[in-house]
Write a protein that holds these residues in place. Structure first.
Motif, PDB file in Angstrom:
ATOM      1  N   ALA A 247     -34.968  43.721 -12.174  1.00  0.00           N
ATOM      2  CA  ALA A 247     -36.276  42.705 -12.095  1.00  0.00           C
ATOM      3  C   ALA A 247     -36.857  42.486 -13.386  1.00  0.00           C
ATOM      4  O   ALA A 247     -37.377  41.623 -13.610  1.00  0.00           O
ATOM      5  N   GLY A 251     -36.876  38.726 -14.058  1.00  0.00           N
ATOM      6  CA  GLY A 251     -38.294  38.340 -13.805  1.00  0.00           C
ATOM      7  C   GLY A 251     -38.728  37.563 -14.965  1.00  0.00           C
ATOM      8  O   GLY A 251     -39.101  36.747 -15.157  1.00  0.00           O
ATOM      9  N   THR A 281     -40.276  46.343  -7.633  1.00  0.00           N
ATOM     10  CA  THR A 281     -40.114  45.163  -8.190  1.00  0.00           C
ATOM     11  C   THR A 281     -41.413  44.660  -8.372  1.00  0.00           C
ATOM     12  O   THR A 281     -41.394  43.788  -9.434  1.00  0.00           O
ATOM     13  N   LEU A 285     -41.820  42.748 -11.998  1.00  0.00           N
ATOM     14  CA  LEU A 285     -42.155  41.228 -12.007  1.00  0.00           C
ATOM     15  C   LEU A 285     -43.537  41.270 -12.704  1.00  0.00           C
ATOM     16  O   LEU A 285     -43.380  39.810 -13.242  1.00  0.00           O
ATOM     17  N   SER A 360     -37.221  37.176  -5.571  1.00  0.00           N
ATOM     18  CA  SER A 360     -36.579  38.074  -6.272  1.00  0.00           C
ATOM     19  C   SER A 360     -35.968  39.293  -5.380  1.00  0.00           C
ATOM     20  O   SER A 360     -36.165  40.037  -4.743  1.00  0.00           O
ATOM     21  N   SER A 369     -30.293  41.959 -10.390  1.00  0.00           N
ATOM     22  CA  SER A 369     -31.388  41.185  -9.885  1.00  0.00           C
ATOM     23  C   SER A 369     -31.223  39.735 -10.485  1.00  0.00           C
ATOM     24  O   SER A 369     -30.712  39.378 -11.431  1.00  0.00           O
ATOM     25  N   THR A 371     -33.995  36.356  -9.893  1.00  0.00           N
ATOM     26  CA  THR A 371     -35.540  35.866  -9.590  1.00  0.00           C
ATOM     27  C   THR A 371     -35.465  34.482  -9.977  1.00  0.00           C
ATOM     28  O   THR A 371     -35.074  33.828 -10.878  1.00  0.00           O
TER      29      THR A 371
END
Length: 377
Positions: A247, A251, A281, A285, A360, A369, A371
């Motif tokens: 992420a 992200g 996460t 993020l 996410s 991952s 997002t």
């Protein structure tokens, strides 16, 4: 968007849950099913999504069967948005359904402790390195490196349950405490039972359409503002840092493409098969610095009324987790942004409903991952 029946569903097949969710989502949109020319599904059938599309009576000219675990649906949403923008499809239906809980109860399947022993996994499976053990090992590394405590990880489960208490669709709604989490049976050190997601049945669907359909839709639109994807590893030996999830890349891409920052988000829907996933996460993020996730989740910050409500339906830890949960994140984000979450609706400090959300999802054992940043007018 719509949920199919969720929780304990002993009288329906996965196909029936797909159909139920699809019908409800199309009705929610207020559009005719004939507008659907794109279809995305994974996890069911020998030729997914073709087999499921046939069951639903659809003949799509654009399909996606991406399968990357829990992040599948955010990846599909990104692909669908790109396809619509390019004119390759006008309306794409994403749908998922699973009777994971009912199948185990009826002995039609067993718990998936391992994903198999072919390819790179053959070097890990003989040593008992199960899916849960991989997440547990990563959590232990974070605890060792940053001083994250079991109590902090437990707070993730406690606050997820606090959201679920107000959600009539959640499977488990009785409040829990940090002590409840810590005193449960150990599943994989350091995870006790309540650190781990529940097993449920359920399904849901999301319909993404071109902007030209907005005037004909029954509901005000929620817009996809930015997306990001990233694949990290499959063998644990190839994961550079157990304390950094993929992420961190997906992200950054999603927020950058949306032209927004984490600080502007009103809510976050995060894949939470285990408490550590939520914590790391949040760090990756950009809601807090690396290593500060433990402190960030304390004192109700991600619970109801917190400064960043996370997993507002109760998440996979309390609400539902029938398998690849990523599509449920998008459904809940839309519910909140539309102010349609009812008794578990979150509000901004000024009393208005959320305007911006991030969903996410993580696939495999932090292997991938995706997002998605969403917003309403």
């Amino acid at each position: 968007m719509a949920l199919a029946d969720c929780g304990r569903v002993d009288d329906r097949t996965p196909y029936a849950l797909h159909a139920q969710a699809a019908r409800r989502a199309v009705a929610d949109a207020g559009l005719d099913r004939t507008v659907i020319d794109g279809f995305a599904s994974a996890g069911l059938g020998a030729l997914a999504p073709i087999e499921v599309a046939e069951y639903l009576g659809l003949r799509p000219r654009w399909v996606d069967s991406t399968a990357v675990g829990g992040a599948t649906w955010e990846v599909m949403a990104a692909h669908a948005a790109d396809a619509i923008a390019a004119g390759h499809a006008n309306a794409v239906l994403l749908v998922y359904g699973s009777t994971a809980r009912a199948d185990v109860k009826a002995r039609r399947r067993t718990a998936n402790l391992s994903f198999g022993s072919r390819g790179p996994l053959q070097y890990e499976v003989p040593y008992g390195h199960t899916l849960i053990a991989k997440y547990a090992m990563a959590a232990r590394r974070h605890m060792h490196q940053y001083g994250t405590t079991l109590e902090q990880l437990a707070q993730v489960a406690v606050q997820a349950r606090a959201h679920a208490v107000a959600n009539p669709d959640a499977l488990f709604r009785d409040p829990i405490t940090v002590d409840d989490v810590l005193e449960g049976p150990v599943i994989a050190d350091p995870f006790t039972k309540l650190h781990c997601c529940i097993r449920s049945d359920g399904g849901c669907a999301v319909l993404l359409v071109a902007e030209e359909y907005v005037p004909d839709a029954a509901k005000a639109p929620v817009w996809i503002l930015g997306t990001g994807e990233y694949a990290s590893h499959t063998a644990m030996s190839q994961w550079d840092d157990f304390t950094v999830s993929p992420a961190a890349v997906s992200g950054r891409l999603a927020f950058g493409r949306a032209g927004l920052t984490p600080a502007e988000m009103d809510i976050a829907e995060i894949y939470d098969a285990f408490t550590y996933m939520t914590l790391v996460t949040l760090e990756d993020l950009g809601f807090c610095a690396k290593g500060e996730g433990g402190a960030f989740v304390e004192k109700g910050r991600i619970g109801p009324g917190g400064e960043l409500p996370v997993n507002t339906d109760g998440g996979g830890l309390s609400a539902c987790h029938p398998g690849m949960r990523g599509l449920f994140l998008l459904v809940e984000a839309v519910r909140q942004l539309r102010n349609e979450a009812g008794s578990h609706q979150c509000l901004r400090p000024d009393g208005s409903p959320p305007r911006l959300a991030v969903a996410s999802a993580t696939g495999g054992w932090f292997c991938s991952s995706a997002t998605v940043v969403l917003g309403r007018d």
